[in-house]
Design a protein around this motif. Structure first.
Motif, short mmCIF file in Angstrom:
data_model
loop_
_atom_site.label_atom_id
_atom_site.label_comp_id
_atom_site.label_asym_id
_atom_site.label_seq_id
_atom_site.Cartn_x
_atom_site.Cartn_y
_atom_site.Cartn_z
N LYS A 278 0.89 -1.54 -0.10
CA LYS A 278 0.39 -0.10 0.22
C LYS A 278 0.60 1.14 0.29
O LYS A 278 0.61 2.10 -1.32
N PRO A 279 1.86 1.66 0.70
CA PRO A 279 2.39 2.11 1.06
C PRO A 279 3.42 2.84 -0.68
O PRO A 279 3.91 4.01 -0.85
N VAL A 280 3.78 1.80 -1.24
CA VAL A 280 4.76 2.05 -2.38
C VAL A 280 3.71 2.77 -3.71
O VAL A 280 3.04 2.26 -4.12
N ILE A 281 4.40 3.41 -4.69
CA ILE A 281 4.17 3.30 -5.75
C ILE A 281 4.02 2.38 -6.90
O ILE A 281 5.16 2.22 -6.91
N ALA A 282 3.09 1.78 -7.23
CA ALA A 282 3.76 0.62 -8.25
C ALA A 282 3.24 0.55 -9.52
O ALA A 282 2.41 2.03 -9.74
N VAL A 283 4.20 0.93 -10.49
CA VAL A 283 4.75 1.78 -11.90
C VAL A 283 4.20 0.40 -12.84
O VAL A 283 4.78 -0.84 -12.98
#
Length: 390
Positions: A278-283
Motif C-alpha cells: 500500500k505505501p509503495v507507488i507501483a508503476v
C-alpha cells in the motif's frame, strides 16, 4: 517455454541454494533453501519453535536470518505458514527469504535485452533546484558515465556499489548488468539536480534476495533516509502476500520518503512485491504509443501509475562482447548508451518526476508525489493507474 526453462536452469545452477516452489499450479516463487527471515522482536519465539531444525542465525538491521540444517529437508514455505498462523492475521513476522529479480528478464516477460544506442543528450537543469533531493537506487549498482561521473555525489559512492559486468567470466555482458546505470540515467532525465545513492542488491544476472533488500533499506534509513527510493526489482511470494519484513523495512523509512517500484513484466495481475504494498507507488509500463499497456507489463488493482516503458533510451555501461560485426554493426558493443524495455524503466520515470518536482518547487517528496498523481489532473487507465507522461 524452452527459453524460460533454460533461463531457470541457468539461474538454479548459478544459485544452488535457490529452490522453485509452486503452492498452486502456475503460481511460482523462488526462495533460498533452509532460510527464514524473522523480525527482531519475534526471534526468541521463532527459535524456540524451530529448535529441532535450527543451525545458526545472523542479525542485521532489525531482521534475523535463521538458517536450518540442510539434512532436515524442511519446507521453509510450509514452516513459515505454520509459524505465522496461516490465517489472515499473522502471529509472527516470519517469511521465507524470497529471491528478488530485476526486471525486464524473467519467466514470461519480456521482451528484450539492452541494445546499443547512439549517444543521448545529457540531462541539463534549466534552473537550480530550490532544495537538494536524494534518490536511493536499489539495483545492480552504478558504473561511471559522462552524465554524472564528475558529480560530487558519485565520488561518494562506495566501491561495493559498483556494477559487476561479467561475473561468470564468459566474456559476455551478464543479462542485467547495466540495469542500475540505465535506471540512474532515466532518473536524471527528470531530476537532473538529484543526488543519487546506489545500493547493489542484485547481481548482473538480475538476482538477489529479500534479505539483501532489507539490509539496503536499513542502510538508507541509517544514513539519514532519502526523499525517494526506486526499486526496479521485486518478486512473487509463495502465498501471494507481502513479506512482513520488507514491509517493516519500507515503513521504517518514514512518511517523508516516497518509494516507487516496478509492477513487473509477467503480463498478469498477480501481485508483484514490493510494488503491491500500500505505501509503495507501483508503476506499470505503457506501450510505444503511450496510450495503453505494454504487452509485457503487469496490471491490476494494486497498480498506481503507468509510464512509457518500451525502447527507453538512457545511460549504459561500456562493454564489448565476443559477437562479430554483422552488416557493419557490432551487436554487443556498448559505448555508454542503450535502449531497453520493461516496467523497470517506467518506475524511475515516475520516481524522477517526483524528485524533479520536489527539487524544483522546494517541497517534500510526499507532497510532490501527491501533486504528480493528482486524479483530478491526470487521466487513468483501468488496472494501470494514472498516466504519467510529458
Amino acid at each position: 517455454m524452452f527459453d524460460q526453462e533454460a533461463r531457470l536452469e541457468r539461474l538454479l545452477t548459478r544459485h544452488p541454494d535457490a529452490a522453485v516452489v509452486e503452492p498452486a499450479p502456475g503460481r511460482y516463487a523462488l526462495v533460498r533453501r533452509d532460510q527464514l527471515l524473522v523480525a527482531e522482536h519475534d526471534v526468541p519465539a521463532a527459535q524456540d519453535l524451530v529448535r529441532r531444525w535450527y543451525d545458526s542465525h545472523h542479525d542485521e538491521h532489525g531482521v534475523t536470518s535463521l538458517r536450518l540444517r540442510a539434512r532436515a529437508k524442511v519446507d521453509v514455505c510450509e514452516l513459515a505458514a505454520g509459524l505465522t498462523g496461516g490465517g489472515r492475521h499473522r502471529r509472527l513476522s516470519v517469511s521465507p527469504n524470497h529471491l528478488v529479480h530485476g526486471q525486464p528478464m524473467w519467466w514470461s516477460g519480456p521482451a528484450d535485452l539492452p541494445r546499443p544506442a547512439p549517444p543521448v543528450p545529457a540531462p541539463r537543469a534549466t534552473a537550480p533546484g530550490r532544495r537538494e533531493v536524494t534518490v536511493a537506487v536499489l539495483d545492480t549498482g552504478l558504473s561511471p558515465h559522462p552524465w554524472y561521473e564528475h558529480a560530487p555525489w558519485y565520488a561518494e559512492q562506495r566501491e561495493e556499489a559498483a556494477e559487476v559486468l561479467d561475473a561468470d567470466l564468459d566474456f559476455e555482458l551478464d543479462a542485467q548488468a547495466g540495469h542500475g546505470t540505465f535506471i540512474a540515467g532515466v532518473l536524471l532525465r527528470y531530476a537532473p539536480t538529484a543526488r543519487l545513492r546506489a545500493h547493489r542488491v542484485i547481481g548482473g544476472d538480475g538476482v538477489g534476495d529479500e534479505l539483501g533488500v532489507i539490509r539496503a533499506l536499513g542502510r538508507v534509513a541509517a544514513e539519514g533516509g532519502a526523499d525517494v527510493v526506486n526499486l526496479s526489482i521485486g518478486c512473487h511470494t509463495f502465498d501471494d502476500r507481502p513479506s512482513p519484513l520488507v514491509a517493516r523495512a519500507i515503513a521504517a523509512l518514514g512518511r517523508r520518503t516516497v518509494v516507487v517500484a516496478c509492477a513487473g513484466n509477467a503480463a498478469g495481475d498477480r501481485p508483484f512485491w514490493p510494488a503491491a504494498l500500500k505505501p509503495v507507488i507501483a508503476v506499470a509500463a505503457l506501450g510505444p504509443d503511450g496510450a495503453d499497456r505494454a504487452w509485457f507489463s503487469n496490471y491490476g488493482w494494486w497498480v498506481d501509475a503507468c509510464a512509457p516503458g518500451v525502447d527507453v533510451a538512457s545511460s549504459f555501461v561500456r562493454f564489448d562482447g565476443p559477437r562479430p560485426r554483422a552488416g557493419g554493426v557490432d551487436p554487443d558493443l556498448f559505448e555508454g548508451y542503450a535502449t531497453w524495455s520493461g516496467t523497470s524503466f517506467a518506475a524511475p520515470a515516475v520516481a524522477g518526476r517526483i524528485a524533479g518536482l520536489a527539487a524544483g518547487e522546494g517541497i517534500g517528496a510526499a507532497e510532490a508525489a501527491d501533486r504528480l498523481l493528482d486524479p483530478a489532473a491526470r487521466r487513468t487507465l483501468p488496472d494501470l493507474g494514472m498516466i504519467v507522461t510529458g
